[in-house]
Write an enzyme that holds these catalytic residues in place. Structure first.
Site, mmCIF file in Angstrom:
data_model
loop_
_atom_site.group_PDB
_atom_site.id
_atom_site.type_symbol
_atom_site.label_atom_id
_atom_site.label_comp_id
_atom_site.label_asym_id
_atom_site.label_seq_id
_atom_site.Cartn_x
_atom_site.Cartn_y
_atom_site.Cartn_z
ATOM 1 N N GLU A 1 6.124 8.715 3.158
ATOM 2 C CA GLU A 1 4.808 8.059 3.245
ATOM 3 C C GLU A 1 5.078 6.569 3.323
ATOM 4 O O GLU A 1 5.378 5.931 2.305
ATOM 5 C CB GLU A 1 3.972 8.383 2.001
ATOM 6 C CG GLU A 1 3.549 9.833 1.868
ATOM 7 C CD GLU A 1 2.482 10.238 2.867
ATOM 8 O OE1 GLU A 1 1.924 9.368 3.557
ATOM 9 O OE2 GLU A 1 2.226 11.440 2.971
ATOM 10 N N CYS B 1 -1.709 0.466 2.034
ATOM 11 C CA CYS B 1 -0.990 0.997 3.191
ATOM 12 C C CYS B 1 -1.953 1.345 4.312
ATOM 13 O O CYS B 1 -1.649 1.165 5.482
ATOM 14 C CB CYS B 1 -0.157 2.212 2.797
ATOM 15 S SG CYS B 1 -1.094 3.504 1.983
HETATM 16 P P1 NAD Z 1 9.492 -0.421 -1.306
HETATM 17 O O1 NAD Z 1 9.932 0.332 -0.113
HETATM 18 O O2 NAD Z 1 10.036 -1.779 -1.529
HETATM 19 O O3 NAD Z 1 9.819 0.399 -2.651
HETATM 20 C C1 NAD Z 1 9.296 1.701 -2.866
HETATM 21 C C2 NAD Z 1 10.122 2.380 -3.939
HETATM 22 O O4 NAD Z 1 11.433 2.624 -3.444
HETATM 23 C C3 NAD Z 1 10.293 1.583 -5.229
HETATM 24 O O5 NAD Z 1 10.139 2.451 -6.326
HETATM 25 C C4 NAD Z 1 11.722 1.093 -5.126
HETATM 26 O O6 NAD Z 1 12.339 0.851 -6.381
HETATM 27 C C5 NAD Z 1 12.383 2.250 -4.429
HETATM 28 N N1 NAD Z 1 13.638 1.921 -3.745
HETATM 29 C C6 NAD Z 1 14.052 0.727 -3.260
HETATM 30 N N2 NAD Z 1 15.254 0.854 -2.679
HETATM 31 C C7 NAD Z 1 15.618 2.157 -2.790
HETATM 32 C C8 NAD Z 1 16.746 2.901 -2.379
HETATM 33 N N3 NAD Z 1 17.748 2.335 -1.710
HETATM 34 N N4 NAD Z 1 16.784 4.240 -2.639
HETATM 35 C C9 NAD Z 1 15.755 4.828 -3.302
HETATM 36 N N5 NAD Z 1 14.663 4.162 -3.725
HETATM 37 C C10 NAD Z 1 14.586 2.836 -3.464
HETATM 38 O O7 NAD Z 1 7.905 -0.431 -1.206
HETATM 39 P P2 NAD Z 1 6.864 -1.193 -2.139
HETATM 40 O O8 NAD Z 1 6.959 -2.654 -1.846
HETATM 41 O O9 NAD Z 1 6.990 -0.729 -3.533
HETATM 42 O O10 NAD Z 1 5.476 -0.625 -1.583
HETATM 43 C C11 NAD Z 1 4.816 -1.180 -0.498
HETATM 44 C C12 NAD Z 1 5.038 -0.364 0.750
HETATM 45 O O11 NAD Z 1 4.627 0.979 0.498
HETATM 46 C C13 NAD Z 1 4.206 -0.829 1.917
HETATM 47 O O12 NAD Z 1 4.962 -0.753 3.094
HETATM 48 C C14 NAD Z 1 3.070 0.188 1.952
HETATM 49 O O13 NAD Z 1 2.446 0.313 3.192
HETATM 50 C C15 NAD Z 1 3.777 1.427 1.543
HETATM 51 N N6 NAD Z 1 2.851 2.441 1.037
HETATM 52 C C16 NAD Z 1 2.649 3.586 1.777
HETATM 53 C C17 NAD Z 1 1.744 4.538 1.339
HETATM 54 C C18 NAD Z 1 1.498 5.813 2.109
HETATM 55 O O14 NAD Z 1 0.960 6.740 1.541
HETATM 56 N N7 NAD Z 1 1.887 5.919 3.370
HETATM 57 C C19 NAD Z 1 1.045 4.337 0.147
HETATM 58 C C20 NAD Z 1 1.269 3.179 -0.572
HETATM 59 C C21 NAD Z 1 2.179 2.235 -0.116
#
Ligand code: NAD
Length: 517
Positions: A256, A290
């Site tokens: 997602e 998002c």
């Molecule tokens: P992010 O990708 O920076 O982090 C998301 C999660 O991934 C965090 O818990 C982080 O600690 C973890 N993470 C980071 N590096 C990792 C790795 N190498 N391996 C495993 N896990 C890792 O995203 P964010 O800044 O927390 O959230 C914002 C983003 O999320 C935006 O792009 C937004 O559009 C998206 N989002 C999508 C949806 C959806 O349903 N499609 C919903 C909400 C947010």
């Protein structure tokens, strides 16, 4: 006593005292409005994540054995607990994520509604059923069921720290899996609160839902811990890393990811309603949504009125953290630089900045971004092509709805979108042709509040679905079983079959299927 107070041992200095998977290293989460420390959390390393997953694996067996009714009863207890403590959780969301209390209430309410739907529809969507056997197995019975995967790892973002992970957690639990959840490093207190609430509400299956806290390394450890699936919600760049890590162990993934959602405003749209929805869709939650509206394509017939209406409505917005603020600070400080770059890049490419902007006034106090509306932004600009994730909106004049659709679809993302039109048939046609997982007509974001509808994107917005029957099935494996009811005189799948069996079969197939041209 509030759960947060009870959890002070978790979120305070003595984090280790309730961290059953001991680790000495910790990190802080802070209030984005004040910088005050919200809590101190264990930095779970690979060993700690591994032992949590093992504990969840044991819990998964008894959780699955409870069956649909047993799980429903416990998921109902959980949602009752959340509903009774709604304000307490909303306060924590306000403090740790920064969004207004009222928006936190809305977010948690949506999550509770999804919990109810998932637990009440799991049997119908996933339970054992007989299916038709067809010609070649007429003497057999056939059964289909959707079995749980065991332990599901959920990795979540910070922007909707309750609703977003619950879209995976609730559906995975209802499908019979245990869950280990790694909340964002920006919102660990909310994740820990959700798990503590589970332990309190469902003490006899407490280990079926656990939390591990930390940064990307902790998430990567969860990917490598042998879970049945990783449900990842976050940005596309991190999604790629998660997929690469999961590929090491062939762990399946649900992605997602981000979006660059567009709204189309057609000739016969209700312009005032469209402007209201665009402003809410773009600016609520500080634009950190998002499925937020980032681009609007308005037809020439309505463009001037639409821009005037949006401009008027945006002027009444005010970021802040007090009770009257319409949206809060940017939860992740580094996002401000992204927003500033997109606005500056658009302005230097000739865009008109009609509210907000890049100067000091547009960033009222540390951590805040003023609502920013950009007109005539070139299509190749970052503000059109990349996810901005701030309280900004581009509005572009187009000839007609067909041009709007072409530009709306000209993106690597494909999460959601919206259409404002006076014609039901026309709007439905545009919605079907919009390259996105979800589209709402004459409103924004509505599909997220309909639990029966699947949620997910295409392209750089990811794949797989949460919510609805598809969301339940996402956390299962389909299991096929056949049972021979009686033996036929001739068994085609036996070396003892008579020599003419194949000819007889060919004759039957010819009679049944051969007449189709
Ligand atoms: P992010 O990708 O920076 O982090 C998301 C999660 O991934 C965090 O818990 C982080 O600690 C973890 N993470 C980071 N590096 C990792 C790795 N190498 N391996 C495993 N896990 C890792 O995203 P964010 O800044 O927390 O959230 C914002 C983003 O999320 C935006 O792009 C937004 O559009 C998206 N989002 C999508 C949806 C959806 O349903 N499609 C919903 C909400 C947010």
């Amino acid at each position: 006593m509030s759960l947060a107070e009870e959890m002070d041992t978790v979120t305070g200095e003595s984090a280790g005292s309730v961290d059953r998977h001991a680790t000495s290293r910790t990190f802080e989460s802070t209030d984005p409005a004040t910088g005050a420390v919200v809590g101190v959390f264990p930095l779970h390393d690979a060993d700690a994540v591994g032992s949590t997953v093992e504990q969840a694996r044991e819990a998964a067996a008894s959780w699955a054995a409870l069956g649909f009714d047993g799980r429903r009863q416990r998921l109902d207890a959980y949602r009752g607990y959340l509903a009774r403590r709604l304000h307490e959780l909303a306060d924590l969301v306000h403090r740790e994520n920064g969004k207004p209390h009222a928006d936190a209430i809305l977010e948690i309410s949506l999550a509770i509604d999804h919990l109810a739907w998932a637990s009440h529809h799991a049997r119908k969507a996933l339970g054992p059923r007989r299916v038709r056997v067809g010609l070649l197995a007429a003497n057999h019975a056939a059964y289909l069921e959707y079995q749980p995967l065991g332990v599901v790892g959920v990795i979540g973002p910070w922007n909707y720290p309750v609703f977003t992970p619950m879209g995976s957690i609730a559906y995975a639990l209802a499908a019979g899996n245990a869950v280990v959840f790694k909340p964002s490093e920006y919102t660990p207190a909310i994740g820990a609160w959700l798990a503590a609430a589970w332990r309190a509400a469902v003490p006899d299956a407490a280990d079926a839902f656990q939390v591990v806290t930390g940064f990307g390394d902790t998430g990567a450890a969860l990917c490598r811990a042998g879970v049945g699936k990783i449900a990842f919600t976050g940005s596309a760049p991190t999604g790629r890393k998660v997929m690469a890590t999961c590929a090491e162990t062939l762990t399946p993934v649900l992605m997602e990811l981000g979006g660059k959602d567009a709204m189309i405003v057609d000739d016969d749209a209700d312009v005032v309603a469209a402007a209201d929805a665009a402003v809410w869709g773009a600016m609520s939650n500080g634009g950190q949504t998002c499925i937020g509206v980032e681009r609007v394509y308005a037809t020439a017939a309505v463009y001037d009125r639409f821009v005037a209406e949006v401009t008027a409505q945006v002027r009444s917005l005010r970021p802040g953290s007090d009770d009257e603020a319409t949206y809060g600070p940017m939860t992740m400080p580094s996002q401000i630089d992204v927003v500033r770059r997109h606005v500056q890049d658009a302005a230097s490419a000739g865009a008109r900045v009609i509210t907000g902007g890049t100067d000091h006034d547009a960033f009222p106090g540390e951590g805040y971004v003023a609502p920013t509306v950009l007109l005539d932004v070139p299509e190749e600009s970052a503000a059109i092509r990349e996810e901005t994730f701030g309280p900004t909106l581009t509005i572009t004049r187009v000839r007609d709805a067909e041009e709007a659709l072409r530009l709306a679809n000209d993106t690597s993302y494909g999460l959601a979108g919206s259409i404002f039109s006076g014609s039901k048939a026309r709007a439905l046609d545009l919605a079907r042709r919009m390259r996105s997982g979800m589209t709402s007509i004459n409103s924004v974001l509505t599909f997220a509040s309909v639990p029966a509808l699947p949620f997910g994107g295409v392209g750089d917005s990811g794949f797989g679905r949460i919510h609805g029957e598809d969301g339940l099935k996402e956390f299962t494996r389909a299991k096929a079983i056949t049972r021979q009811r009686f033996a036929l005189p001739t068994n085609v799948m036996s070396f003892h079959r008579p020599a003419n069996t194949a000819d007889q079969l060919a004759r039957v197939i010819g009679m049944v299927h051969g007449r189709h041209r």
